[in-house]
Design an enzyme around this catalytic site. Structure first.
Site, PDB file in Angstrom:
ATOM      1  N   ASP A 129       0.837  -1.195   0.000  1.00 31.41           N
ATOM      2  CA  ASP A 129       0.000   0.000   0.000  1.00 31.41           C
ATOM      3  C   ASP A 129       0.874   1.248   0.000  1.00 31.41           C
ATOM      4  OD1 ASP A 129      -2.230   1.567   0.029  1.00 31.41           O
ATOM      5  OD2 ASP A 129      -2.791   1.159   2.109  1.00 31.41           O
ATOM      6  N   ARG A 179      -0.094   8.992   0.928  1.00 34.69           N
ATOM      7  CA  ARG A 179      -0.814   9.046   2.212  1.00 34.69           C
ATOM      8  C   ARG A 179      -0.142   8.171   3.257  1.00 34.69           C
ATOM      9  NH1 ARG A 179      -3.539   6.257  -1.438  1.00 34.69           N
ATOM     10  NH2 ARG A 179      -3.613   4.009  -1.107  1.00 34.69           N
ATOM     11  N   ASN A 180       0.682   7.223   2.816  1.00 35.55           N
ATOM     12  CA  ASN A 180       1.375   6.330   3.750  1.00 35.55           C
ATOM     13  C   ASN A 180       2.862   6.631   3.883  1.00 35.55           C
ATOM     14  OD1 ASN A 180      -0.865   4.927   4.585  1.00 35.55           O
ATOM     15  ND2 ASN A 180      -0.776   3.504   2.848  1.00 35.55           N
ATOM     16  N   ASP A 233       2.819   2.237   7.567  1.00 34.26           N
ATOM     17  CA  ASP A 233       1.713   1.318   7.264  1.00 34.26           C
ATOM     18  C   ASP A 233       2.093   0.132   6.384  1.00 34.26           C
ATOM     19  OD1 ASP A 233       0.082   2.813   8.792  1.00 34.26           O
ATOM     20  OD2 ASP A 233      -1.121   3.668   7.182  1.00 34.26           O
TER      21      ASP A 233
HETATM   22  P1  ATP Z   1      -5.104   4.844   4.898  1.00 36.32           P
HETATM   23  O1  ATP Z   1      -5.841   4.401   6.101  1.00 36.32           O
HETATM   24  O2  ATP Z   1      -5.860   4.675   3.668  1.00 36.32           O
HETATM   25  O3  ATP Z   1      -3.707   4.297   4.807  1.00 36.32           O
HETATM   26  P2  ATP Z   1      -4.062   7.200   5.946  1.00 36.32           P
HETATM   27  O4  ATP Z   1      -2.675   6.661   5.848  1.00 36.32           O
HETATM   28  O5  ATP Z   1      -4.267   8.654   5.701  1.00 36.32           O
HETATM   29  O6  ATP Z   1      -5.007   6.415   5.012  1.00 36.32           O
HETATM   30  P3  ATP Z   1      -3.879   6.670   8.719  1.00 36.32           P
HETATM   31  O7  ATP Z   1      -2.628   5.881   8.569  1.00 36.32           O
HETATM   32  O8  ATP Z   1      -4.891   6.139   9.682  1.00 36.32           O
HETATM   33  O9  ATP Z   1      -4.635   6.852   7.379  1.00 36.32           O
HETATM   34  O10 ATP Z   1      -3.471   8.158   9.135  1.00 36.32           O
HETATM   35  C1  ATP Z   1      -4.384   9.212   9.207  1.00 36.32           C
HETATM   36  C2  ATP Z   1      -3.625  10.519   9.345  1.00 36.32           C
HETATM   37  O11 ATP Z   1      -3.008  10.574  10.636  1.00 36.32           O
HETATM   38  C3  ATP Z   1      -2.495  10.660   8.352  1.00 36.32           C
HETATM   39  O12 ATP Z   1      -2.937  11.224   7.167  1.00 36.32           O
HETATM   40  C4  ATP Z   1      -1.511  11.540   9.093  1.00 36.32           C
HETATM   41  O13 ATP Z   1      -1.831  12.897   8.893  1.00 36.32           O
HETATM   42  C5  ATP Z   1      -1.742  11.176  10.536  1.00 36.32           C
HETATM   43  N1  ATP Z   1      -0.717  10.211  11.020  1.00 36.32           N
HETATM   44  C6  ATP Z   1      -0.716   8.870  10.852  1.00 36.32           C
HETATM   45  N2  ATP Z   1       0.350   8.298  11.440  1.00 36.32           N
HETATM   46  C7  ATP Z   1       1.060   9.308  11.999  1.00 36.32           C
HETATM   47  C8  ATP Z   1       2.297   9.381  12.741  1.00 36.32           C
HETATM   48  N3  ATP Z   1       3.017   8.292  13.027  1.00 36.32           N
HETATM   49  N4  ATP Z   1       2.740  10.598  13.117  1.00 36.32           N
HETATM   50  C9  ATP Z   1       2.018  11.706  12.815  1.00 36.32           C
HETATM   51  N5  ATP Z   1       0.863  11.705  12.126  1.00 36.32           N
HETATM   52  C10 ATP Z   1       0.371  10.540  11.714  1.00 36.32           C
END
Ligand code: ATP
Length: 523
Positions: free
Chosen positions: A373, A377-378, A391
């Protein structure tokens, strides 16, 4: 040179701790056998050792290979940890021999009260080794050296020494002359001596540095302060205990601020044990099988690389499951790019983002681990333009929705997924390479949705007929060629991440003008 040992031994090097038979208190203590140079003479406030660390008797005790120098400040996170300052000397009592152990039991040699506790092993380097020197930056690429030395406010003479990318076992000196960065190869004679210009040789690199700190002798500028090490590494675990017991008590966590929401739940900025900032992913109940999750997390916990988000711990005994990871201050790369929209971020930085992601992915490739993935966004953005892959492996265990459209009973991020993975479920490092090409497109378009105006099914149809996204505006042609390479129909014809990493690292390089030959300045 306020802390130098001149008074007693004539040594011009600054020191952290000297142990001299002279009983003069509060001045320097030097023996002939042990003179310790201060490994942190940086101007950085956070990393500068405040004072010579101790009065000396401690060091007269057995100085052995078990003595290490702290490279950064560390603030204890639990009662079992040991706080220390950059430059402090630490004797490792236990754990050093355990391979991959992220934590060692150590005693501070920096105080008369013998403080003991666990230390993160990636915060220290062996005493008297080149790694312990404040100017030694290890395997840093030439471009990264330039990035670090061209930081606003850097003074002429600021320098670093790095391991040569092209000549194994050799070093390069990179120095800022006030306008630009010059690079010199440090070569070795058969006798083992080092030199930049043959007329002056040195038994070791430290002696070479000390010499050019006093006399420019043909260098573009006299060496000044070591470059500041801005990127402080994250320890691999929350603490010594959680390296093995990483199912932690959820009461040790405070959820402070919601950072965002993803397909699997919300992400929070949090605090562990009232000491350590972390990111906490709270998973929607029922989004996966607990057993599958724990199996995958087991593998993810072992993956360690500076360009991968470190998984620290989990709370999996009740719902919602928490995944605790390293916190990245600037959130997702997709958001970061969209917020900028081309105002400040230019092609040099875009290529650097891609190179850092390729480095993290090259590590996963070396571990035969498939991300599945990879997308903007990841990728997460930290301080000082650090980008890390997040992720990895999660889609293996989750049921996903939205951008993840259903194909034959599975749900996948269609626009990022390679055709053979969509059609035949053939996920491999090569399908990650395909996704990397799409990520490159996102980077060059400041976070635009790939294949604008098309839905997933249309994309799949067009790809089958040989369609590929066009070159984004302002994208260098060579970078677009890399994208096209990633989107080759046959997975075997796509490049490796290792290749992509060096292609991107060297993207702006022209070898001929990279180094100043010693002959060009030897008099
Ligand atoms: P998907 O679930 O489709 O992978 P995503 O990656 O945006 O989408 P999440 O991984 O749940 O979803 O993250 C959501 C948001 O939280 C991210 O877009 C980011 O802004 C923030 N985020 C995630 N992980 C971290 C982290 N380790 N440190 C800081 N911010 C984070």
């Amino acid at each position: 040179m306020g802390n130098s040992c001149q008074k007693h031994c004539g040594n011009l090097r600054p020191y952290v701790l000297c142990c001299c038979p002279s009983e003069e208190k509060g001045t320097c203590y030097v023996t002939e056998s042990i003179v310790i140079s201060n490994p942190m003479v940086n101007t950085s406030i956070s990393q500068q050792p405040s004072q010579p660390v101790a009065s000396a008797p401690v060091l007269r005790a057995s100085l052995s290979s078990r003595v290490y120098v702290a490279l950064y400040d560390y603030q204890a996170r639990t009662a079992e940890d040991l706080s220390f300052k950059a430059g402090e000397l630490l004797e490792v009592l236990n754990g050093e021999d355990t391979q991959h152990s992220g934590w060692w039991h150590a005693r501070s040699l920096g105080s008369l009260h013998k403080r003991e506790g666990y230390i993160p092993s990636n915060f220290v380097a062996p005493y008297k080794s080149i790694e312990a020197e404040p100017w030694f930056f290890g395997e840093v690429k030439r471009v990264d050296a330039e990035k670090q030395l061209m930081y606003p406010g850097t003074e002429a003479g600021v320098f670093l020494i790095r391991e040569s990318e092209t000549q194994r076992g050799e070093y390069s000196l990179s120095v800022f002359d006030g306008m630009s960065v010059k690079h010199y190869r440090i070569k070795q004679l058969d006798t083992g001596d080092y030199f930049v210009a043959r007329k002056k040789t040195f038994p070791d690199v430290t002696a070479l540095v000390e010499y050019y700190k006093r006399y420019p002798d043909g260098l573009c500028v006299r060496l000044g302060q070591p470059c500041e090490k801005k990127e402080v590494p994250a320890p691999f675990d929350l603490s010594y205990k959680t390296q093995d017991e990483w199912e932690i008590d959820r009461n040790s966590l405070k959820l402070l601020k919601k950072l965002g929401s993803g397909q699997f739940g919300d992400v929070w900025e949090g605090m562990w044990n009232n000491t350590t900032p972390v990111a906490i992913k709270t998973l929607k109940p029922g989004s996966m099988e607990r057993r599958d999750f724990l199996r995958e997390a087991q593998t993810m916990k072992k993956l360690r690389h500076p360009k991968l988000i470190q998984l620290y711990a989990v709370c999996s005994l009740e719902d919602p499951i928490y995944i605790i990871t390293e916190l990245m201050r600037h959130g997702s790369l997709q958001q970061y790019l969209q917020n900028d929209g081309g105002t400040a971020i230019k092609v040099q930085q875009q290529v650097d983002m891609a190179a850092q992601v390729a480095a993290g992915m090259a590590y996963l490739e070396s571990q035969n681990y498939v991300h599945r993935d990879l997308a903007a966004r990841n990728v997460l953005v930290g301080e000082h333009n650090v980008y890390k892959v997040a992720d990895f492996g999660l889609t293996r265990i989750f049921q996903v929705e939205n951008v993840y459209e259903p194909v034959a009973g599975m749900k996948l991020p269609i626009k990022w997924t390679a055709p053979e993975a969509l059609q035949f479920n053939k996920f491999s490092v090569k399908s990650d390479i395909w996704s990397f090409g799409v990520l490159l497109y996102e980077i060059m378009t400041y976070g635009r949705m790939p294949y604008p105006g098309l839905n997933g099914a249309q994309v799949l149809q067009k790809l089958e007929k040989g369609y590929r996204m066009p070159q984004p505006p302002d994208c260098p042609p060579n970078l677009y060629l890399i994208m096209l390479d990633c989107w080759k129909k046959s997975p075997e014809e796509r490049p490796t991440f290792e290749t992509l990493q060096w292609q991107l690292d060297d993207f702006f390089e022209t070898e001929s003008e990279s180094y100043f030959d010693s002959n060009t300045f030897a008099r």
